[in-house]
Design a protein around this motif. Sequence first.
Motif, PDB file in Angstrom:
ATOM      1  N   GLY A  20       0.846  -1.187   0.000  1.00  0.00           N
ATOM      2  CA  GLY A  20       0.000   0.000   0.000  1.00  0.00           C
ATOM      3  C   GLY A  20       0.877   1.231   0.000  1.00  0.00           C
ATOM      4  O   GLY A  20       2.096   1.145  -0.198  1.00  0.00           O
ATOM      5  N   TYR A  21       0.267   2.377   0.217  1.00  0.00           N
ATOM      6  CA  TYR A  21       0.994   3.645   0.191  1.00  0.00           C
ATOM      7  C   TYR A  21       0.609   4.481   1.399  1.00  0.00           C
ATOM      8  O   TYR A  21      -0.533   4.443   1.854  1.00  0.00           O
ATOM      9  N   ASP A  22       1.582   5.250   1.918  1.00  0.00           N
ATOM     10  CA  ASP A  22       1.283   6.128   3.039  1.00  0.00           C
ATOM     11  C   ASP A  22       0.733   7.457   2.525  1.00  0.00           C
ATOM     12  O   ASP A  22       0.544   7.642   1.316  1.00  0.00           O
ATOM     13  N   GLU A  23       0.477   8.397   3.447  1.00  0.00           N
ATOM     14  CA  GLU A  23      -0.131   9.674   3.064  1.00  0.00           C
ATOM     15  C   GLU A  23       0.753  10.527   2.165  1.00  0.00           C
ATOM     16  O   GLU A  23       0.292  11.485   1.548  1.00  0.00           O
ATOM     17  N   TYR A  24       2.049  10.177   2.062  1.00  0.00           N
ATOM     18  CA  TYR A  24       2.967  10.922   1.208  1.00  0.00           C
ATOM     19  C   TYR A  24       3.186  10.226  -0.140  1.00  0.00           C
ATOM     20  O   TYR A  24       3.983  10.676  -0.953  1.00  0.00           O
ATOM     21  N   GLY A  25       2.527   9.119  -0.365  1.00  0.00           N
ATOM     22  CA  GLY A  25       2.661   8.397  -1.622  1.00  0.00           C
ATOM     23  C   GLY A  25       3.808   7.403  -1.651  1.00  0.00           C
ATOM     24  O   GLY A  25       4.062   6.787  -2.676  1.00  0.00           O
ATOM     25  N   ALA A  26       4.511   7.260  -0.532  1.00  0.00           N
ATOM     26  CA  ALA A  26       5.616   6.298  -0.464  1.00  0.00           C
ATOM     27  C   ALA A  26       5.054   4.896  -0.223  1.00  0.00           C
ATOM     28  O   ALA A  26       4.075   4.725   0.520  1.00  0.00           O
ATOM     29  N   GLY A  27       5.676   3.913  -0.874  1.00  0.00           N
ATOM     30  CA  GLY A  27       5.218   2.533  -0.709  1.00  0.00           C
ATOM     31  C   GLY A  27       5.461   2.002   0.694  1.00  0.00           C
ATOM     32  O   GLY A  27       6.494   2.272   1.308  1.00  0.00           O
ATOM     33  N   ILE A  28       4.504   1.261   1.191  1.00  0.00           N
ATOM     34  CA  ILE A  28       4.643   0.587   2.486  1.00  0.00           C
ATOM     35  C   ILE A  28       4.985  -0.867   2.175  1.00  0.00           C
ATOM     36  O   ILE A  28       4.182  -1.568   1.552  1.00  0.00           O
ATOM     37  N   PRO A  29       6.199  -1.313   2.551  1.00  0.00           N
ATOM     38  CA  PRO A  29       6.585  -2.682   2.189  1.00  0.00           C
ATOM     39  C   PRO A  29       5.766  -3.726   2.934  1.00  0.00           C
ATOM     40  O   PRO A  29       5.384  -3.530   4.089  1.00  0.00           O
ATOM     41  N   GLY A  30       5.505  -4.815   2.243  1.00  0.00           N
ATOM     42  CA  GLY A  30       4.831  -5.949   2.859  1.00  0.00           C
ATOM     43  C   GLY A  30       5.827  -6.767   3.660  1.00  0.00           C
ATOM     44  O   GLY A  30       6.980  -6.351   3.840  1.00  0.00           O
ATOM     45  N   PRO A  31       5.425  -7.932   4.127  1.00  0.00           N
ATOM     46  CA  PRO A  31       6.336  -8.779   4.909  1.00  0.00           C
ATOM     47  C   PRO A  31       7.563  -9.185   4.096  1.00  0.00           C
ATOM     48  O   PRO A  31       7.474  -9.415   2.891  1.00  0.00           O
ATOM     49  N   SER A  32       8.702  -9.266   4.768  1.00  0.00           N
ATOM     50  CA  SER A  32       9.949  -9.665   4.111  1.00  0.00           C
ATOM     51  C   SER A  32       9.892 -11.129   3.702  1.00  0.00           C
ATOM     52  O   SER A  32       9.244 -11.945   4.350  1.00  0.00           O
ATOM     53  N   GLU A  33      10.605 -11.447   2.634  1.00  0.00           N
ATOM     54  CA  GLU A  33      10.743 -12.812   2.175  1.00  0.00           C
ATOM     55  C   GLU A  33      12.120 -13.305   2.592  1.00  0.00           C
ATOM     56  O   GLU A  33      13.100 -12.584   2.450  1.00  0.00           O
ATOM     57  N   GLU A  34      12.198 -14.514   3.127  1.00  0.00           N
ATOM     58  CA  GLU A  34      13.482 -15.084   3.556  1.00  0.00           C
ATOM     59  C   GLU A  34      13.848 -16.240   2.634  1.00  0.00           C
ATOM     60  O   GLU A  34      13.069 -17.163   2.457  1.00  0.00           O
ATOM     61  N   ILE A  35      15.042 -16.149   2.038  1.00  0.00           N
ATOM     62  CA  ILE A  35      15.489 -17.123   1.050  1.00  0.00           C
ATOM     63  C   ILE A  35      16.793 -17.758   1.530  1.00  0.00           C
ATOM     64  O   ILE A  35      17.839 -17.098   1.546  1.00  0.00           O
ATOM     65  N   PRO A  36      16.770 -19.033   1.958  1.00  0.00           N
ATOM     66  CA  PRO A  36      18.012 -19.684   2.381  1.00  0.00           C
ATOM     67  C   PRO A  36      18.892 -20.007   1.171  1.00  0.00           C
ATOM     68  O   PRO A  36      18.401 -20.422   0.125  1.00  0.00           O
ATOM     69  N   VAL A  37      20.202 -19.781   1.321  1.00  0.00           N
ATOM     70  CA  VAL A  37      21.163 -20.066   0.252  1.00  0.00           C
ATOM     71  C   VAL A  37      22.268 -20.940   0.855  1.00  0.00           C
ATOM     72  O   VAL A  37      23.156 -20.438   1.546  1.00  0.00           O
ATOM     73  N   PRO A  38      22.234 -22.253   0.598  1.00  0.00           N
ATOM     74  CA  PRO A  38      23.276 -23.138   1.135  1.00  0.00           C
ATOM     75  C   PRO A  38      24.554 -23.076   0.300  1.00  0.00           C
ATOM     76  O   PRO A  38      24.543 -22.637  -0.847  1.00  0.00           O
ATOM     77  N   GLY A  39      25.644 -23.519   0.904  1.00  0.00           N
ATOM     78  CA  GLY A  39      26.906 -23.659   0.188  1.00  0.00           C
ATOM     79  C   GLY A  39      27.634 -22.366  -0.103  1.00  0.00           C
ATOM     80  O   GLY A  39      28.310 -22.247  -1.113  1.00  0.00           O
ATOM     81  N   CYS A  40      27.533 -21.398   0.805  1.00  0.00           N
ATOM     82  CA  CYS A  40      28.193 -20.104   0.612  1.00  0.00           C
ATOM     83  C   CYS A  40      29.520 -20.044   1.360  1.00  0.00           C
ATOM     84  O   CYS A  40      29.691 -20.682   2.396  1.00  0.00           O
ATOM     85  N   GLY A  41      30.433 -19.248   0.830  1.00  0.00           N
ATOM     86  CA  GLY A  41      31.670 -18.928   1.525  1.00  0.00           C
ATOM     87  C   GLY A  41      31.540 -17.529   2.109  1.00  0.00           C
ATOM     88  O   GLY A  41      30.975 -16.643   1.472  1.00  0.00           O
ATOM     89  N   VAL A  42      32.034 -17.343   3.312  1.00  0.00           N
ATOM     90  CA  VAL A  42      31.985 -16.039   3.973  1.00  0.00           C
ATOM     91  C   VAL A  42      33.380 -15.750   4.513  1.00  0.00           C
ATOM     92  O   VAL A  42      33.972 -16.586   5.191  1.00  0.00           O
ATOM     93  N   ALA A  43      33.903 -14.561   4.193  1.00  0.00           N
ATOM     94  CA  ALA A  43      35.245 -14.182   4.642  1.00  0.00           C
ATOM     95  C   ALA A  43      35.188 -12.780   5.232  1.00  0.00           C
ATOM     96  O   ALA A  43      34.398 -11.944   4.791  1.00  0.00           O
ATOM     97  N   PRO A  44      36.023 -12.501   6.242  1.00  0.00           N
ATOM     98  CA  PRO A  44      36.058 -11.152   6.820  1.00  0.00           C
ATOM     99  C   PRO A  44      36.688 -10.165   5.858  1.00  0.00           C
ATOM    100  O   PRO A  44      37.508 -10.532   5.014  1.00  0.00           O
TER     101      PRO A  44
END
Length: 118
Positions: A20-44
């Motif tokens: 939907g939209y607020d009184e200023y016309g900005a979109g109001i986001p719906g619920p977030s979607e969570e997408i699991p991604v296996p097999g990732c590498g993470v480094a500092p």
Amino acid sequence: MRALPHGETVTIVRPGAAAGYDEYGAGIPGPSEEIPVPGCGVAPRDGNAAGGNEQTQARDTVIIGLTLYAPAGTDLRPTDKVRVAGILYEVDGQAGVFRSPFTGSSGPVVAALERVTG
């Protein structure tokens, strides 16, 4: 690149479509979607690079960064957030994609992740 056999599962948290939209016309986001991604590498990443630590109004600001290596074809957007080991990070810029000029095979989707504290 296929999923890394000893990689970890991260979760992409994508903002939901406008509900939907607020009184200023900005979109109001719906619920977030969570997408699991296996097999990732993470480094500092180096936290002492330019802008890594700074003092603002007598408060220390620390930017904590990671580099994410996700399997080829992973849909990662600049507006996404990524949960790694229970901690939520923002995607810093556009994710990069690599294709080998020698074999034509796809490499990982590489993204800089950051979390700002302070």
